[in-house]
Design an enzyme around this catalytic site. Sequence first.
Site, short mmCIF file in Angstrom:
data_model
loop_
_atom_site.label_atom_id
_atom_site.label_comp_id
_atom_site.label_asym_id
_atom_site.label_seq_id
_atom_site.Cartn_x
_atom_site.Cartn_y
_atom_site.Cartn_z
N HIS B 119 1.38 -1.35 -0.17
CA HIS B 119 -0.16 -0.07 0.14
C HIS B 119 0.89 1.34 -0.33
O HIS B 119 0.08 2.25 0.06
CB HIS B 119 -0.87 -0.43 0.73
N LYS B 121 3.34 4.66 -1.43
CA LYS B 121 2.88 5.36 -2.21
C LYS B 121 4.21 6.66 -2.35
O LYS B 121 4.86 7.63 -1.68
CB LYS B 121 2.49 6.15 -2.59
N ASP B 126 17.48 9.99 -6.40
CA ASP B 126 18.87 10.13 -6.39
C ASP B 126 19.24 9.70 -5.13
O ASP B 126 20.44 10.52 -4.85
CB ASP B 126 19.48 12.00 -6.73
#
Lengths: 175, 175
Positions: B119, B121, B126
């Site tokens: 779940h 996100k 870098d």
Amino acid sequence: RPERTLHEVLFFPSKVACVEHIFTPASTYPCLCSLPHGVETSFSRFLRHLLSATSSLDLCVFAFSHMALSRAVLTLHSRGVAVRVIADKDYAAITGSQIGVLRKAGICVRCDVGSVCMHHKFAVVDGRLLITGSLNWTLTAVQSNMENILVTEEPELVQPFIKEFHRLWEFNDPA
Amino acid sequence: RPERTLHEVLFFPSKVACVEHIFTPASTYPCLCSLPHGVETSFSRFLRHLLSATSSLDLCVFAFSHMALSRAVLTLHSRGVAVRVIADKDYAAITGSQIGVLRKAGICVRCDVGSVCMHHKFAVVDGRLLITGSLNWTLTAVQSNMENILVTEEPELVQPFIKEFHRLWEFNDPA
Ligand SMILES: [Zn+2]
Ligand SMILES: [Zn+2]
């Protein structure tokens, strides 16, 4: 002493362990439940941050069905902490949602009035500490999903959430 | 010059505006599409942070169907940025998911192998910049939902996500 800005990241699923001692730290009776005791977990860290509130808790969360989190919010309310909750209208009506329980206890809850899905999952503790991430306040999210919660006192991160909470609170004023 | 740690919070739904200039900043032709131009939005800020990657992009996202975000990831890949993607197995199979598109372009994608719902996100740019929040990488989330994205360079927040990405990447090694 030098001021340090608190930052912490918690990942889930959390190990399952008893959190009774977090609610009743002064208890001299050992808990008799069947869960592991004396284990610090992502979830117990999350609870501790939440229960650190002494003046206010502003909560904006899509799905809220987790019983221990509900108990934490009710505990804060009973201690006199000013609790405000913004909830998703559709989820609030679902079986198992704790929003009705909070309302019945006298906590101010506002549901978003529009057709927009309110997908936030954040809390601001004492206008100082931000708790935010992917995690909905459900048992599935805590115990079964891969999720994250970020905890920070960094004002540049906390202040925008305070402002957005205020904006949503006013926007969803039922009066 | 003094080093400043970047922090930014973006709220959604975003205003809808053309983002073509973010992909082709050197273009001398005006875009002829019907969307508003020259408007900075939450979404354009999000895109700019993503496209700031020069060496690596580690992406761990539950739902990924947004075409402009897919274009951004493909652009980075074509520039030689090392892109790694962890996706949710079930969502990756859904119509409109961009995961297959990324795979076909030669980007390394790993789907979580367990039964656990992934779940997250979040993205790490870098190894320096964390982009995380409630927002899935879908058009609905960007244009219709109340969502948040937090962008930070604070090492105490970035490092745990790098470590967790590494752990999930190894854990989901198909080999
Ligand atoms: Zn117990
Ligand atoms: Zn255009």
